[in-house]
Design a protein around this motif. Structure first.
Motif, PDB file in Angstrom:
ATOM      1  N   THR A  87      49.463  48.527  47.828  1.00 22.64           N
ATOM      2  CA  THR A  87      49.640  47.676  46.653  1.00 22.64           C
ATOM      3  C   THR A  87      50.776  46.674  46.848  1.00 22.64           C
ATOM      4  OG1 THR A  87      51.018  49.353  45.574  1.00 22.64           O
ATOM      5  CG2 THR A  87      48.662  49.358  45.061  1.00 22.64           C
ATOM      6  N   ALA A  88      51.755  46.986  47.670  1.00 20.18           N
ATOM      7  CA  ALA A  88      52.848  46.040  47.929  1.00 20.18           C
ATOM      8  C   ALA A  88      52.347  44.783  48.645  1.00 20.18           C
ATOM      9  CB  ALA A  88      53.955  46.704  48.737  1.00 20.18           C
ATOM     10  N   SER A  89      51.165  44.875  49.276  1.00 19.99           N
ATOM     11  CA  SER A  89      50.619  43.711  49.983  1.00 19.99           C
ATOM     12  C   SER A  89      49.764  42.832  49.071  1.00 19.99           C
ATOM     13  CB  SER A  89      49.781  44.160  51.173  1.00 19.99           C
ATOM     14  OG  SER A  89      48.556  44.745  50.735  1.00 19.99           O
ATOM     15  N   LEU A  90      49.455  43.305  47.875  1.00 21.99           N
ATOM     16  CA  LEU A  90      48.598  42.545  46.966  1.00 21.99           C
ATOM     17  C   LEU A  90      49.359  41.373  46.362  1.00 21.99           C
ATOM     18  CD1 LEU A  90      46.849  45.483  45.093  1.00 21.99           C
ATOM     19  CD2 LEU A  90      45.918  44.086  46.954  1.00 21.99           C
ATOM     20  N   HIS A  91      48.703  40.226  46.332  1.00 19.35           N
ATOM     21  CA  HIS A  91      49.328  39.051  45.719  1.00 19.35           C
ATOM     22  C   HIS A  91      48.265  38.055  45.289  1.00 19.35           C
ATOM     23  CE1 HIS A  91      48.701  36.290  49.132  1.00 19.35           C
ATOM     24  NE2 HIS A  91      48.757  37.411  49.842  1.00 19.35           N
ATOM     25  N   SER A  92      48.656  37.230  44.347  1.00 20.98           N
ATOM     26  CA  SER A  92      47.841  36.094  43.922  1.00 20.98           C
ATOM     27  C   SER A  92      48.770  34.897  43.931  1.00 20.98           C
ATOM     28  CB  SER A  92      47.266  36.334  42.523  1.00 20.98           C
ATOM     29  OG  SER A  92      46.483  35.226  42.122  1.00 20.98           O
ATOM     30  N   GLY A  93      48.539  34.006  44.890  1.00 24.87           N
ATOM     31  CA  GLY A  93      49.482  32.904  45.076  1.00 24.87           C
ATOM     32  C   GLY A  93      50.832  33.463  45.483  1.00 24.87           C
ATOM     33  N   ASP A  94      51.877  33.130  44.728  1.00 26.98           N
ATOM     34  CA  ASP A  94      53.213  33.640  45.037  1.00 26.98           C
ATOM     35  C   ASP A  94      53.603  34.822  44.151  1.00 26.98           C
ATOM     36  OD1 ASP A  94      53.497  32.287  42.672  1.00 26.98           O
ATOM     37  OD2 ASP A  94      55.243  31.120  43.281  1.00 26.98           O
ATOM     38  N   GLN A  95      52.646  35.416  43.436  1.00 27.04           N
ATOM     39  CA  GLN A  95      52.911  36.560  42.565  1.00 27.04           C
ATOM     40  C   GLN A  95      52.613  37.870  43.295  1.00 27.04           C
ATOM     41  OE1 GLN A  95      50.293  35.451  39.240  1.00 27.04           O
ATOM     42  NE2 GLN A  95      52.155  35.558  37.978  1.00 27.04           N
ATOM     43  N   TYR A  96      53.621  38.738  43.368  1.00 28.05           N
ATOM     44  CA  TYR A  96      53.508  40.059  43.974  1.00 28.05           C
ATOM     45  C   TYR A  96      53.882  41.118  42.955  1.00 28.05           C
ATOM     46  CZ  TYR A  96      53.293  37.934  48.618  1.00 28.05           C
ATOM     47  OH  TYR A  96      52.911  37.228  49.717  1.00 28.05           O
ATOM     48  N   ILE A  97      53.545  42.356  43.216  1.00 25.96           N
ATOM     49  CA  ILE A  97      53.946  43.464  42.361  1.00 25.96           C
ATOM     50  C   ILE A  97      55.400  43.800  42.694  1.00 25.96           C
ATOM     51  CG2 ILE A  97      53.529  45.860  41.714  1.00 25.96           C
ATOM     52  CD1 ILE A  97      50.651  45.486  42.802  1.00 25.96           C
ATOM     53  N   PRO A  98      56.294  43.760  41.705  1.00 25.77           N
ATOM     54  CA  PRO A  98      57.685  44.124  41.989  1.00 25.77           C
ATOM     55  C   PRO A  98      57.839  45.636  42.153  1.00 25.77           C
ATOM     56  CG  PRO A  98      57.435  43.523  39.680  1.00 25.77           C
ATOM     57  CD  PRO A  98      56.102  43.299  40.340  1.00 25.77           C
ATOM     58  N   THR A  99      58.827  46.055  42.944  1.00 26.32           N
ATOM     59  CA  THR A  99      59.114  47.484  43.072  1.00 26.32           C
ATOM     60  C   THR A  99      59.871  47.952  41.831  1.00 26.32           C
ATOM     61  OG1 THR A  99      61.202  47.087  44.215  1.00 26.32           O
ATOM     62  CG2 THR A  99      59.237  47.362  45.591  1.00 26.32           C
ATOM     63  N   GLY A 100      59.742  49.239  41.544  1.00 28.12           N
ATOM     64  CA  GLY A 100      60.470  49.834  40.436  1.00 28.12           C
ATOM     65  C   GLY A 100      59.973  49.446  39.056  1.00 28.12           C
ATOM     66  N   VAL A 101      58.776  48.881  38.959  1.00 23.63           N
ATOM     67  CA  VAL A 101      58.218  48.434  37.678  1.00 23.63           C
ATOM     68  C   VAL A 101      56.863  49.113  37.466  1.00 23.63           C
ATOM     69  CG1 VAL A 101      57.309  46.432  36.427  1.00 23.63           C
ATOM     70  CG2 VAL A 101      59.378  46.196  37.821  1.00 23.63           C
ATOM     71  N   PRO A 102      56.654  49.788  36.330  1.00 26.39           N
ATOM     72  CA  PRO A 102      55.347  50.395  36.069  1.00 26.39           C
ATOM     73  C   PRO A 102      54.256  49.334  35.941  1.00 26.39           C
ATOM     74  CG  PRO A 102      57.010  51.252  34.548  1.00 26.39           C
ATOM     75  CD  PRO A 102      57.621  50.087  35.263  1.00 26.39           C
ATOM     76  N   TYR A 103      53.074  49.673  36.408  1.00 21.94           N
ATOM     77  CA  TYR A 103      51.931  48.764  36.300  1.00 21.94           C
ATOM     78  C   TYR A 103      50.644  49.567  36.289  1.00 21.94           C
ATOM     79  CZ  TYR A 103      51.473  49.370  41.358  1.00 21.94           C
ATOM     80  OH  TYR A 103      51.307  49.901  42.607  1.00 21.94           O
ATOM     81  N   ALA A 104      49.547  48.911  35.987  1.00 18.58           N
ATOM     82  CA  ALA A 104      48.206  49.515  36.023  1.00 18.58           C
ATOM     83  C   ALA A 104      47.289  48.575  36.793  1.00 18.58           C
ATOM     84  CB  ALA A 104      47.676  49.734  34.608  1.00 18.58           C
ATOM     85  N   ILE A 105      46.180  49.126  37.270  1.00 22.29           N
ATOM     86  CA  ILE A 105      45.276  48.362  38.138  1.00 22.29           C
ATOM     87  C   ILE A 105      43.846  48.494  37.637  1.00 22.29           C
ATOM     88  CG2 ILE A 105      44.368  48.137  40.494  1.00 22.29           C
ATOM     89  CD1 ILE A 105      46.861  49.691  41.427  1.00 22.29           C
ATOM     90  N   THR A 106      43.100  47.392  37.671  1.00 24.40           N
ATOM     91  CA  THR A 106      41.648  47.459  37.556  1.00 24.40           C
ATOM     92  C   THR A 106      41.060  46.872  38.838  1.00 24.40           C
ATOM     93  OG1 THR A 106      41.429  45.325  36.421  1.00 24.40           O
ATOM     94  CG2 THR A 106      41.617  47.300  35.033  1.00 24.40           C
ATOM     95  N   VAL A 107      39.958  47.462  39.267  1.00 26.53           N
ATOM     96  CA  VAL A 107      39.265  46.987  40.463  1.00 26.53           C
ATOM     97  C   VAL A 107      37.796  46.839  40.106  1.00 26.53           C
ATOM     98  CG1 VAL A 107      38.667  47.441  42.871  1.00 26.53           C
ATOM     99  CG2 VAL A 107      40.864  48.251  41.958  1.00 26.53           C
ATOM    100  N   SER A 108      37.262  45.638  40.292  1.00 28.05           N
ATOM    101  CA  SER A 108      35.822  45.437  40.132  1.00 28.05           C
ATOM    102  C   SER A 108      35.239  45.095  41.498  1.00 28.05           C
ATOM    103  CB  SER A 108      35.517  44.350  39.103  1.00 28.05           C
ATOM    104  OG  SER A 108      36.046  43.123  39.510  1.00 28.05           O
ATOM    105  N   SER A 109      33.991  45.500  41.697  1.00 22.86           N
ATOM    106  CA  SER A 109      33.334  45.311  42.982  1.00 22.86           C
ATOM    107  C   SER A 109      31.901  44.846  42.761  1.00 22.86           C
ATOM    108  CB  SER A 109      33.337  46.632  43.761  1.00 22.86           C
ATOM    109  OG  SER A 109      32.621  46.522  44.969  1.00 22.86           O
ATOM    110  N   ASN A 110      31.392  44.059  43.681  1.00 26.25           N
ATOM    111  CA  ASN A 110      30.011  43.590  43.599  1.00 26.25           C
ATOM    112  C   ASN A 110      29.007  44.686  43.958  1.00 26.25           C
ATOM    113  OD1 ASN A 110      30.978  43.407  46.323  1.00 26.25           O
ATOM    114  ND2 ASN A 110      29.165  42.201  46.826  1.00 26.25           N
ATOM    115  N   VAL A 111      29.462  45.740  44.646  1.00 24.79           N
ATOM    116  CA  VAL A 111      28.613  46.874  45.002  1.00 24.79           C
ATOM    117  C   VAL A 111      29.351  48.159  44.633  1.00 24.79           C
ATOM    118  CG1 VAL A 111      27.447  45.662  46.896  1.00 24.79           C
ATOM    119  CG2 VAL A 111      29.511  46.989  47.370  1.00 24.79           C
ATOM    120  N   PRO A 112      28.638  49.253  44.425  1.00 25.10           N
ATOM    121  CA  PRO A 112      29.317  50.507  44.110  1.00 25.10           C
ATOM    122  C   PRO A 112      30.232  50.957  45.259  1.00 25.10           C
ATOM    123  CG  PRO A 112      27.000  50.659  43.552  1.00 25.10           C
ATOM    124  CD  PRO A 112      27.177  49.391  44.331  1.00 25.10           C
TER     125      PRO A 112
END
Length: 138
Positions: A87-112
């Motif tokens: 998850t530390a490698s995930l980014h959108s543009g220059d936005q990354y997940i900061p360390t020490g901060v709670p977060y939640a994730i959703t993942v959608s996929s085109n196939v199961p």
């Protein structure tokens, strides 16, 4: 399904690989530990298994308690493969997940796909490893 004789005279079943799992997953508890001790690095991973032939095009969104989500994070898991996405490698543009901060994730996929979530916390010598299946919604 077909049955073929192998060179050794035993039967083997050939089954076309099918995509198994779901197309939308939720991981409500994310937290990248801000420090590590020892030789192992604290981290979290989205572990994705794609059992089908077609590549899985993932779209990941990260939600926070006090800020707007990080959206449109893309990842690909080839057919009949697995991928462990830190998850530390995930980014959108220059936005990354900061360390020490709670977060939640959703993942959608085109196939199961099947998704497992793992956290390695090495902030103290008695390290902790947590691994759970994400929650499938469809």
């Amino acid at each position: 399904m077909t049955t073929d004789q192998t060179e050794l005279g035993t039967s083997a079943r050939k089954i076309a690989p099918a995509a198994t799992g779901h197309t939308y997953w939720v991981i409500p508890d994310g937290y990248i530990p801000p420090e590590s001790r020892g030789t192992l690095e604290s981290h979290e991973s989205i572990c994705v298994l794609n059992t089908g032939l077609e590549d899985a095009d993932l779209n990941i969104t990260i939600f926070f308690e006090d800020r707007e989500p990080i959206e449109n994070i893309e990842a690909i898991v080839p057919g009949r493969r697995t991928s462990h996405i830190r998850t530390a490698s995930l980014h959108s543009g220059d936005q990354y997940i900061p360390t020490g901060v709670p977060y939640a994730i959703t993942v959608s996929s085109n196939v199961p796909v099947i998704i497992q979530y793992s956290r390695l916390d090495t902030t103290q010598p008695e390290l902790a490893l947590m691994s759970v299946i994400a929650f499938p919604l469809n």
